[in-house]
Design a protein around this motif. Structure first.
Motif, mmCIF file in Angstrom:
data_model
loop_
_atom_site.group_PDB
_atom_site.id
_atom_site.type_symbol
_atom_site.label_atom_id
_atom_site.label_comp_id
_atom_site.label_asym_id
_atom_site.label_seq_id
_atom_site.Cartn_x
_atom_site.Cartn_y
_atom_site.Cartn_z
ATOM 1 N N PRO A 141 0.799 -1.227 0.000
ATOM 2 C CA PRO A 141 0.000 0.000 0.000
ATOM 3 C C PRO A 141 0.834 1.280 0.000
ATOM 4 C CG PRO A 141 -0.035 -1.033 2.169
ATOM 5 C CD PRO A 141 0.604 -2.013 1.232
ATOM 6 N N THR A 158 -10.157 3.957 0.090
ATOM 7 C CA THR A 158 -9.607 2.729 0.659
ATOM 8 C C THR A 158 -10.293 2.339 1.958
ATOM 9 O OG1 THR A 158 -7.580 1.681 1.526
ATOM 10 C CG2 THR A 158 -7.795 4.062 1.832
ATOM 11 N N GLN A 161 -7.184 -1.759 3.331
ATOM 12 C CA GLN A 161 -6.929 -3.155 2.977
ATOM 13 C C GLN A 161 -7.548 -4.126 3.989
ATOM 14 O OE1 GLN A 161 -2.701 -3.631 1.957
ATOM 15 N NE2 GLN A 161 -3.204 -2.875 -0.084
#
Length: 260
Positions: A141, A158, A161
């Motif tokens: 990332p 985002t 993750q």
């Protein structure tokens, strides 16, 4: 604080505007994670926004199909055409993301879409660029963050993750710190009126993304329950739409202090 609401149909656009959304991400196929909206939906959404005294920006998702973000040349050409059309319709932003087979941002694909934006944008027009949640499928990332900055994206959508933005708070906060004002980090996925304030306060972000959806029943009286239009597992007589009431709750929660 900018609250971006993801809308998958024209009624949802109206609900988002009524509820006080600060920006709309327009798409279709929310059950597949979002796909490029139709020309008709795009033009109607822009009309709804533009007729307001204070127009709300409409950003358009460009994603040609469900599944991964590794696109063929033909799929990329489709993305370029969809981008040019959206910008030509005066969309306020493009939401796009593509990856290589190794899980890195596909710079070539992104540059092709960015070129389409630049070639179609009028001198007086400002079109923002969002790298969408393909970011959450990246191998690294922090490397992806630097690539997105170098390519010229304005923001990254985002969940950190993680399955939800709340679960990804730690990484989102680290991304925000490393971005250091060069690019906006916008949390999204599982954002609710109950957790939005915690996410904002823990990460320091200035924009956040939610769908504010609720399930509504079909008004069909005659029903053929044993026939499905897709996989056969979907309920053909209900669907998710944006709720103006939930949008209002999100706006209120985002702008009030935590009680704990």
């Amino acid at each position: 604080m900018i609250l971006e609401i993801c809308c998958g149909d024209i009624d949802s656009v109206g609900a988002a505007l009524t509820g006080g959304a600060g920006r709309i991400e327009l798409c279709c196929g929310l059950e597949a994670g979002g796909l490029t909206p139709s020309a008709g939906l795009l033009e109607q959404a822009l009309w709804k926004s533009r007729r307001l005294m204070s127009p709300v920006p409409v950003n358009v998702l460009v994603r040609p199909r469900p599944g991964d973000f590794l696109y063929s040349d033909k799929e990329l050409s489709q993305c370029v055409q969809d981008t040019a059309y959206a910008v030509g319709c005066q969309a306020d932003g493009i939401v796009f993301g593509a990856l290589t087979s190794e899980g890195e941002i596909d710079e070539y694909a992104c540059e092709k879409v960015i070129d389409a934006i630049r070639q179609t944008t009028l001198p007086e027009q400002k079109v923002s660029m969002t790298f969408h949640r393909a970011f959450d499928m990246c191998r690294d990332p922090f490397e992806a963050l630097e690539t997105a900055v170098r390519l010229g994206f304005d923001r990254i959508l985002t969940s950190g993750q993680a399955p939800t933005a709340e679960a990804g708070i730690e990484l989102i906060a680290e991304l925000k710190a490393r971005a250091d004002g060069r690019i906006s980090i916008m949390p999204g996925a599982g954002v609710t009126p109950e957790n939005i304030r915690r996410i904002v306060d823990a990460t320091g972000v200035t924009e956040i993304h939610a769908s504010a959806k609720e399930r509504v029943a079909s008004k069909m009286r005659f029903r053929r329950e044993n026939v499905g239009m897709g996989s056969g597992e979907a309920d053909e007589y209900s669907r998710f739409v944006t709720s103006a009431a939930i949008v209002k709750q999100l706006v209120k929660s985002a702008h009030q202090d935590l009680l704990f």
